[in-house]
Design a protein around this motif. Structure first.
Motif, PDB file in Angstrom:
ATOM      1  N   TYR A  81       0.849  -1.191   0.000  1.00 42.60           N
ATOM      2  CA  TYR A  81       0.000   0.000   0.000  1.00 42.60           C
ATOM      3  C   TYR A  81       0.886   1.244   0.000  1.00 42.60           C
ATOM      4  O   TYR A  81       1.749   1.404   0.860  1.00 42.60           O
ATOM      5  CB  TYR A  81      -0.929   0.000   1.221  1.00 42.60           C
ATOM      6  CG  TYR A  81      -1.904   1.146   1.205  1.00 42.60           C
ATOM      7  CD1 TYR A  81      -3.052   1.076   0.441  1.00 42.60           C
ATOM      8  CD2 TYR A  81      -1.656   2.301   1.925  1.00 42.60           C
ATOM      9  CE1 TYR A  81      -3.949   2.127   0.408  1.00 42.60           C
ATOM     10  CE2 TYR A  81      -2.550   3.362   1.906  1.00 42.60           C
ATOM     11  CZ  TYR A  81      -3.692   3.273   1.137  1.00 42.60           C
ATOM     12  OH  TYR A  81      -4.574   4.311   1.097  1.00 42.60           O
ATOM     13  N   ASP A  82       0.690   2.115  -0.978  1.00 40.96           N
ATOM     14  CA  ASP A  82       1.421   3.386  -1.083  1.00 40.96           C
ATOM     15  C   ASP A  82       2.934   3.167  -1.212  1.00 40.96           C
ATOM     16  O   ASP A  82       3.732   3.985  -0.750  1.00 40.96           O
ATOM     17  CB  ASP A  82       1.096   4.284   0.117  1.00 40.96           C
ATOM     18  CG  ASP A  82       1.340   5.754  -0.189  1.00 40.96           C
ATOM     19  OD1 ASP A  82       1.282   6.131  -1.372  1.00 40.96           O
ATOM     20  OD2 ASP A  82       1.594   6.515   0.755  1.00 40.96           O
ATOM     21  N   ALA A  83       3.338   2.075  -1.844  1.00 37.15           N
ATOM     22  CA  ALA A  83       4.757   1.712  -1.933  1.00 37.15           C
ATOM     23  C   ALA A  83       5.470   2.441  -3.058  1.00 37.15           C
ATOM     24  O   ALA A  83       4.909   2.687  -4.124  1.00 37.15           O
ATOM     25  CB  ALA A  83       4.887   0.207  -2.142  1.00 37.15           C
ATOM     26  N   SER A  84       6.732   2.715  -2.814  1.00 38.09           N
ATOM     27  CA  SER A  84       7.620   3.242  -3.849  1.00 38.09           C
ATOM     28  C   SER A  84       8.147   2.071  -4.672  1.00 38.09           C
ATOM     29  O   SER A  84       8.088   0.914  -4.235  1.00 38.09           O
ATOM     30  CB  SER A  84       8.795   3.969  -3.193  1.00 38.09           C
ATOM     31  OG  SER A  84       9.638   3.020  -2.542  1.00 38.09           O
ATOM     32  N   PRO A  85       8.706   2.337  -5.852  1.00 36.33           N
ATOM     33  CA  PRO A  85       9.318   1.246  -6.618  1.00 36.33           C
ATOM     34  C   PRO A  85      10.406   0.515  -5.830  1.00 36.33           C
ATOM     35  O   PRO A  85      10.507  -0.714  -5.905  1.00 36.33           O
ATOM     36  CB  PRO A  85       9.895   1.948  -7.849  1.00 36.33           C
ATOM     37  CG  PRO A  85       9.037   3.149  -8.026  1.00 36.33           C
ATOM     38  CD  PRO A  85       8.695   3.580  -6.624  1.00 36.33           C
ATOM     39  N   GLY A  86      11.186   1.238  -5.044  1.00 44.50           N
ATOM     40  CA  GLY A  86      12.234   0.598  -4.242  1.00 44.50           C
ATOM     41  C   GLY A  86      11.666  -0.376  -3.232  1.00 44.50           C
ATOM     42  O   GLY A  86      12.214  -1.470  -3.038  1.00 44.50           O
ATOM     43  N   THR A  87      10.583  -0.004  -2.590  1.00 49.27           N
ATOM     44  CA  THR A  87       9.931  -0.900  -1.630  1.00 49.27           C
ATOM     45  C   THR A  87       9.405  -2.140  -2.331  1.00 49.27           C
ATOM     46  O   THR A  87       9.533  -3.261  -1.830  1.00 49.27           O
ATOM     47  CB  THR A  87       8.784  -0.166  -0.911  1.00 49.27           C
ATOM     48  OG1 THR A  87       9.331   0.930  -0.173  1.00 49.27           O
ATOM     49  CG2 THR A  87       8.021  -1.079   0.020  1.00 49.27           C
ATOM     50  N   LEU A  88       8.827  -1.951  -3.516  1.00 51.32           N
ATOM     51  CA  LEU A  88       8.286  -3.087  -4.262  1.00 51.32           C
ATOM     52  C   LEU A  88       9.396  -4.013  -4.764  1.00 51.32           C
ATOM     53  O   LEU A  88       9.234  -5.234  -4.773  1.00 51.32           O
ATOM     54  CB  LEU A  88       7.415  -2.593  -5.424  1.00 51.32           C
ATOM     55  CG  LEU A  88       6.135  -1.860  -4.991  1.00 51.32           C
ATOM     56  CD1 LEU A  88       5.469  -1.199  -6.188  1.00 51.32           C
ATOM     57  CD2 LEU A  88       5.179  -2.802  -4.285  1.00 51.32           C
ATOM     58  N   ILE A  89      10.533  -3.446  -5.160  1.00 52.63           N
ATOM     59  CA  ILE A  89      11.676  -4.270  -5.573  1.00 52.63           C
ATOM     60  C   ILE A  89      12.154  -5.107  -4.387  1.00 52.63           C
ATOM     61  O   ILE A  89      12.405  -6.311  -4.515  1.00 52.63           O
ATOM     62  CB  ILE A  89      12.814  -3.413  -6.146  1.00 52.63           C
ATOM     63  CG1 ILE A  89      12.447  -2.917  -7.544  1.00 52.63           C
ATOM     64  CG2 ILE A  89      14.132  -4.192  -6.189  1.00 52.63           C
ATOM     65  CD1 ILE A  89      13.430  -1.927  -8.142  1.00 52.63           C
ATOM     66  N   ALA A  90      12.281  -4.483  -3.218  1.00 53.49           N
ATOM     67  CA  ALA A  90      12.724  -5.213  -2.025  1.00 53.49           C
ATOM     68  C   ALA A  90      11.742  -6.335  -1.686  1.00 53.49           C
ATOM     69  O   ALA A  90      12.155  -7.440  -1.313  1.00 53.49           O
ATOM     70  CB  ALA A  90      12.876  -4.258  -0.845  1.00 53.49           C
ATOM     71  N   LEU A  91      10.470  -6.074  -1.842  1.00 54.07           N
ATOM     72  CA  LEU A  91       9.451  -7.087  -1.576  1.00 54.07           C
ATOM     73  C   LEU A  91       9.562  -8.246  -2.565  1.00 54.07           C
ATOM     74  O   LEU A  91       9.513  -9.418  -2.179  1.00 54.07           O
ATOM     75  CB  LEU A  91       8.067  -6.441  -1.653  1.00 54.07           C
ATOM     76  CG  LEU A  91       6.886  -7.282  -1.249  1.00 54.07           C
ATOM     77  CD1 LEU A  91       7.010  -7.760   0.185  1.00 54.07           C
ATOM     78  CD2 LEU A  91       5.604  -6.479  -1.424  1.00 54.07           C
ATOM     79  N   ALA A  92       9.729  -7.940  -3.848  1.00 49.30           N
ATOM     80  CA  ALA A  92       9.894  -8.991  -4.857  1.00 49.30           C
ATOM     81  C   ALA A  92      11.151  -9.804  -4.578  1.00 49.30           C
ATOM     82  O   ALA A  92      11.139 -11.036  -4.697  1.00 49.30           O
ATOM     83  CB  ALA A  92       9.934  -8.380  -6.256  1.00 49.30           C
TER      84      ALA A  92
END
Length: 157
Positions: A81-92
């Protein structure tokens, strides 16, 4: 080839006065869009090993409205929720054991992530419509980083 499937939530109802944004539900249009996205995923044999979705009602409802896409490992992930691309990369990266990972989330993070992973840039790219799907492929041992992905498919209802 590892794949990352990005799915933006389908159209949601407008917020009611004072309503928490996370509580917004899908509209009837959104439900039809999500069903169409599920049909498209099945038609192309894009069965995720794992699906992560944000805690917003509209992402959970989008995932449910896809129908059976063959994925039983469904996980709510607050960081989407409300994630930046960097946060989403770390999650992936944290879910690197999944050969095909589905992220169900929001803009602008998803469209920026698709552009960043494909071209290495985010500023000039826009256009992940509601219920839009981007399929990004990575070499088996490649890091999930800017410019490392091939955009193999892009679809929207």
């Amino acid at each position: 080839m590892r794949e990352l499937i990005l799915l933006r939530h389908a159209h949601a109802e407008s917020p009611a006065p004072g309503q928490d944004d996370r509580a917004r539900a899908l509209s009837s249009t959104g439900l039809a869009e999500a069903k169409a996205a599920g049909d498209w995923l099945r038609e192309h044999g894009l069965t995720p090993d794992r699906a992560l979705y944000s805690p917003a009602a509209r992402t959970r409802q989008t995932l449910e409205a896809l129908g059976d896409v063959g994925c039983t490992d469904l996980r709510e992930e607050a960081a989407i929720y409300d994630a930046s691309p960097g946060t989403l990369i770390a999650l992936a990266d944290a879910h690197g054991d999944a050969r095909r990972l589905l992220l169900v989330g929001h803009n602008p993070g998803l469209e920026q992530l698709a552009a960043l992973l494909h071209s290495g840039q985010t500023s000039d790219y826009r256009g992940m419509p509601p219920a839009g799907v981007a399929v990004l492929g990575f070499a088996p041992d490649a890091a999930i980083e800017p410019g490392a992905a091939q955009l193999s498919r892009f679809w929207w209802p």
